[in-house]
Design an enzyme around this catalytic site. Structure first.
Site, PDB file in Angstrom:
ATOM      1  N   GLU A 143      -4.196 -12.188  14.242  1.00  0.00           N
ATOM      2  CA  GLU A 143      -3.818 -10.781  14.124  1.00  0.00           C
ATOM      3  C   GLU A 143      -4.992  -9.876  14.458  1.00  0.00           C
ATOM      4  O   GLU A 143      -4.808  -8.750  14.937  1.00  0.00           O
ATOM      5  CB  GLU A 143      -3.297 -10.484  12.712  1.00  0.00           C
ATOM      6  CG  GLU A 143      -2.567  -9.147  12.597  1.00  0.00           C
ATOM      7  CD  GLU A 143      -1.820  -8.995  11.291  1.00  0.00           C
ATOM      8  OE1 GLU A 143      -0.649  -9.416  11.236  1.00  0.00           O
ATOM      9  OE2 GLU A 143      -2.411  -8.463  10.326  1.00  0.00           O
ATOM     10  N   GLU A 185      10.214  -5.596   3.852  1.00  0.00           N
ATOM     11  CA  GLU A 185      10.459  -6.902   3.245  1.00  0.00           C
ATOM     12  C   GLU A 185      10.049  -6.909   1.772  1.00  0.00           C
ATOM     13  O   GLU A 185      10.784  -7.421   0.904  1.00  0.00           O
ATOM     14  CB  GLU A 185       9.678  -7.995   3.997  1.00  0.00           C
ATOM     15  CG  GLU A 185      10.049  -8.129   5.464  1.00  0.00           C
ATOM     16  CD  GLU A 185       9.195  -7.266   6.378  1.00  0.00           C
ATOM     17  OE1 GLU A 185       9.163  -7.551   7.581  1.00  0.00           O
ATOM     18  OE2 GLU A 185       8.559  -6.299   5.876  1.00  0.00           O
ATOM     19  N   LYS A 194       9.265  -4.780  13.771  1.00  0.00           N
ATOM     20  CA  LYS A 194       9.737  -4.059  12.587  1.00  0.00           C
ATOM     21  C   LYS A 194      10.728  -2.967  12.966  1.00  0.00           C
ATOM     22  O   LYS A 194      11.771  -2.789  12.322  1.00  0.00           O
ATOM     23  CB  LYS A 194       8.551  -3.438  11.839  1.00  0.00           C
ATOM     24  CG  LYS A 194       7.645  -4.433  11.143  1.00  0.00           C
ATOM     25  CD  LYS A 194       6.564  -3.694  10.382  1.00  0.00           C
ATOM     26  CE  LYS A 194       5.646  -4.629   9.628  1.00  0.00           C
ATOM     27  NZ  LYS A 194       4.599  -3.901   8.877  1.00  0.00           N
ATOM     28  N   GLY A 206      -4.949  -5.147   5.760  1.00  0.00           N
ATOM     29  CA  GLY A 206      -4.162  -6.107   4.986  1.00  0.00           C
ATOM     30  C   GLY A 206      -4.751  -7.497   4.952  1.00  0.00           C
ATOM     31  O   GLY A 206      -4.827  -8.134   3.891  1.00  0.00           O
ATOM     32  N   ARG A 207      -5.200  -7.996   6.105  1.00  0.00           N
ATOM     33  CA  ARG A 207      -5.726  -9.365   6.147  1.00  0.00           C
ATOM     34  C   ARG A 207      -7.138  -9.455   5.594  1.00  0.00           C
ATOM     35  O   ARG A 207      -7.686 -10.559   5.507  1.00  0.00           O
ATOM     36  CB  ARG A 207      -5.669  -9.898   7.575  1.00  0.00           C
ATOM     37  CG  ARG A 207      -6.371  -9.042   8.614  1.00  0.00           C
ATOM     38  CD  ARG A 207      -5.977  -9.471  10.027  1.00  0.00           C
ATOM     39  NE  ARG A 207      -6.509  -8.585  11.056  1.00  0.00           N
ATOM     40  CZ  ARG A 207      -5.945  -7.456  11.440  1.00  0.00           C
ATOM     41  NH1 ARG A 207      -4.829  -7.027  10.849  1.00  0.00           N
ATOM     42  NH2 ARG A 207      -6.469  -6.730  12.407  1.00  0.00           N
ATOM     43  N   LYS A 255       0.829  -1.212   0.000  1.00  0.00           N
ATOM     44  CA  LYS A 255       0.000   0.000   0.000  1.00  0.00           C
ATOM     45  C   LYS A 255       0.859   1.256   0.000  1.00  0.00           C
ATOM     46  O   LYS A 255       0.637   2.182  -0.769  1.00  0.00           O
ATOM     47  CB  LYS A 255      -0.924  -0.011   1.208  1.00  0.00           C
ATOM     48  CG  LYS A 255      -1.905   1.166   1.247  1.00  0.00           C
ATOM     49  CD  LYS A 255      -2.702   1.216   2.542  1.00  0.00           C
ATOM     50  CE  LYS A 255      -3.601   0.029   2.711  1.00  0.00           C
ATOM     51  NZ  LYS A 255      -4.478   0.154   3.906  1.00  0.00           N
ATOM     52  N   HIS A 310      -2.339 -38.577   9.991  1.00  0.00           N
ATOM     53  CA  HIS A 310      -1.127 -39.375  10.170  1.00  0.00           C
ATOM     54  C   HIS A 310      -0.023 -38.566  10.831  1.00  0.00           C
ATOM     55  O   HIS A 310       1.159 -38.927  10.722  1.00  0.00           O
ATOM     56  CB  HIS A 310      -0.672 -39.913   8.810  1.00  0.00           C
ATOM     57  CG  HIS A 310      -1.637 -40.901   8.226  1.00  0.00           C
ATOM     58  ND1 HIS A 310      -1.575 -42.250   8.479  1.00  0.00           N
ATOM     59  CD2 HIS A 310      -2.721 -40.727   7.429  1.00  0.00           C
ATOM     60  CE1 HIS A 310      -2.560 -42.862   7.861  1.00  0.00           C
ATOM     61  NE2 HIS A 310      -3.277 -41.963   7.210  1.00  0.00           N
TER      62      HIS A 310
END
Length: 552
Positions: free
Chosen positions: A359, A216, A518, A273-274, A210, A390
């Site tokens: 979050e 990152e 961050k 964001g999510r 954004k 399993h």
């Protein structure tokens, strides 16, 4: 004004008394009385293409009445209305929460603080449609005159988890010959692995940030830029605009990078964001499956939005799932929830829900700044179901902790391989029944006697082969994993998270806990690459930095 503490409310106290009265009953017993109403009919419903069976939960009609009373006392209905109306319910960032507007039709129009939200959303959707059509048809050509064969989405958090999960889930709908890749990790191995698979002449990079400053993402974006210029035979900086597009709002940053502003797809600060896969962050989805399928994905989510808005609490699927989660977290003290999709293409769905739920509601501070005295979001984890059987299902069946499970399956397969779908569903349904029923000592003993085992063998093995059962679960079924059904499924969990946040009294739409790491990482990076030795940290961190400085 301070919030009323949840644990002091009348409805919470009534639930506490109800829990004390029923906490020792078993799920098996709830299914036993022949005179009782059939639980499957009593505790199931369908909405927006999703069928929910919640009969295998430790509840009765009385339990649900108490839970619905809690929802009303915590004003879930008015808070729901406030969200859809665009009120600034994200109070710590003074923002509206309007991801639902991203999948709503253009009419009726919605305007907030002078912004024509509906018009702006559909203008961006039209730009996505035009661009996706050009690229998928082969009209969009790279600098060498070749069409695009590979798309690399570079983002992190919701800018990665959302589109990656959806593209995998809609794998059968992807265009043949168009390959999707996702890079999020600042670890160079992530980017290196992708770059070794693609050709600069036929690769498009989608930079999803954004602000166009996410550390990152921008490190990966610049690495991709440098790789393109160094490995594209004859490629010039002017060719970047044919191979890089941006999902951002930072026109200056995008332009300086070398991306044509006309190939920048914006979104807005009221899109968290999510919750952003419905926005231009979903560009890679539209490129993968086509705009028509992307529109169906949005329509499915909107159908669940309409259900959530209009259905009474007693028949409201997101509300019911949220209340069951509250019941187990704050009364039974179950500390995690396992997501078990019985569909390989939903392999990334548990990871997606980890961010969505933890979050959003992984908070210990209420909206008014007070410290909460009740537990909030459980740990969310899981994997595709048959693989889990399993691996960690042993713990789910016989471990010391009880973990509720959400089983997710489709009735029809997207493949034509005979026998597989029946076997898959048999496993899914058997596991939910096994978690509920368990196997008591008498049943185990009878089984071993039938096999001719000695009394001594039976006595030795009996404790190990006994299953306590009484493990609750939901089962969510879809006819098939279509774009519309996937959209509805995601929206279902979004609204579940919202309802739980309202009841707990937290802001589900900020994420200040993400920021501290961050800031510290930025400081330590300077110390790792600069000349002064670190002095301001604890001895452990200083020691680790010193070791890394010698190796770098």
């Amino acid at each position: 004004m301070p919030l009323t503490a949840l644990h002091t409310t009348a409805s919470f106290q009534a639930l506490h008394a109800h829990y004390a009265a029923i906490k020792d009953r078993s799920l098996r017993d709830l299914f036993a009385p022949a005179s009782a109403p059939p639980r499957f009919e009593q505790f199931s419903l369908k909405a927006a293409g999703i069928f929910l069976d919640y009969a295998k939960n430790n509840i009765t009609a009385e339990t649900m009445e108490h839970l619905f009373a809690l929802a009303r006392e915590r004003q879930v209905e008015s808070r729901r209305a406030a969200m859809f109306a665009g009120e600034k319910i994200n109070t710590t960032e003074h923002r509206a929460v309007l991801h639902t507007a991203l999948r709503a039709p253009a009419q009726p129009a919605l305007a907030i603080d002078g912004q024509q939200v509906s018009a702006d959303v559909h203008a961006v959707l039209q730009r996505i449609k035009t661009f996706a059509g050009a690229l998928r048809s082969g009209a969009w050509l790279g600098y060498s005159g070749k069409p695009i064969t590979d798309i690399v989405n570079i983002g992190i958090g919701g800018s990665d988890l959302g589109p990656k999960m959806v593209c995998q889930a809609l794998r059968p709908y992807q265009q043949a010959g168009l390959h999707l890749h996702f890079v999020s990790n600042v670890d160079g191995d992530d980017m290196d692995a992708v770059l070794q698979q693609v050709d600069p002449r036929t690769t498009l990079f989608v930079i999803a940030s954004k602000t166009f400053t996410t550390a990152e993402t921008m490190m990966n974006a610049h690495s991709a830029r440098n790789w393109f210029l160094q490995n594209g035979v004859g490629a010039q900086e002017s060719d970047l605009r044919k191979h890089f597009v941006a999902v951002s709002t930072n026109v200056e940053g995008v332009t300086a990078f070398g991306i044509d502003p006309s190939n920048m797809f914006p979104f807005w600060d009221w899109v968290g964001g999510r919750y952003s896969v419905w926005s231009s962050i979903g560009l890679s989805v539209a490129l993968a499956v086509g705009f028509d399928r992307f529109s169906e994905f949005l329509d499915g989510a909107h159908a669940m939005d309409q259900h959530f808005q209009s259905a009474p609490l007693e028949q409201n699927m997101p509300v019911i799932m949220a209340l069951l989660g509250i019941w187990y977290r704050d009364f039974f003290d179950y500390r995690s929830v396992s997501i078990a999709p019985y569909h390989q293409d939903l392999g990334n769905f548990p990871s997606y829900l980890q961010q969505l739920e933890m979050e959003s509601n992984g908070k210990r501070v209420a909206l008014d700044g007070s410290t909460l005295e009740i537990a909030t979001c459980p740990i969310i984890w899981g994997n595709v179901g048959t693989n889990g059987q399993h691996a960690y299902f042993q713990l789910l069946h016989q471990g010391s902790d009880i973990t509720p499970v959400d089983f997710i399956a489709t009735l029809s397969a997207s493949h034509q391989l005979p026998g597989h779908q029946a076997a898959l569903l048999a496993n899914c349904f058997a596991q939910s029944e096994a978690f509920m029923r368990g196997k008591n000592a008498e049943e185990v003993q009878t089984e071993m006697q039938a096999k001719g085992m000695s009394a001594e063998q039976i006595a030795a093995l009996l404790p190990h082969r006994t299953f306590p059962g009484n493990r609750p679960s939901n089962t969510l079924l879809m006819d098939a994993l279509t774009p519309a059904n996937l959209g509805a499924l995601i929206a279902l969990y979004e609204h579940k998270v919202f309802v739980q946040g309202v009841i707990w009294g937290v802001n589900s739409f900020d994420q200040w806990g993400v920021e501290l790491g961050k800031v510290l990482a930025s400081n330590i990076l300077n110390e790792l690459t600069g000349t002064p030795a670190p002095q301001s940290h604890d001895s452990s961190t200083n020691g680790l930095i010193a070791m890394a400085r010698k190796a770098l």
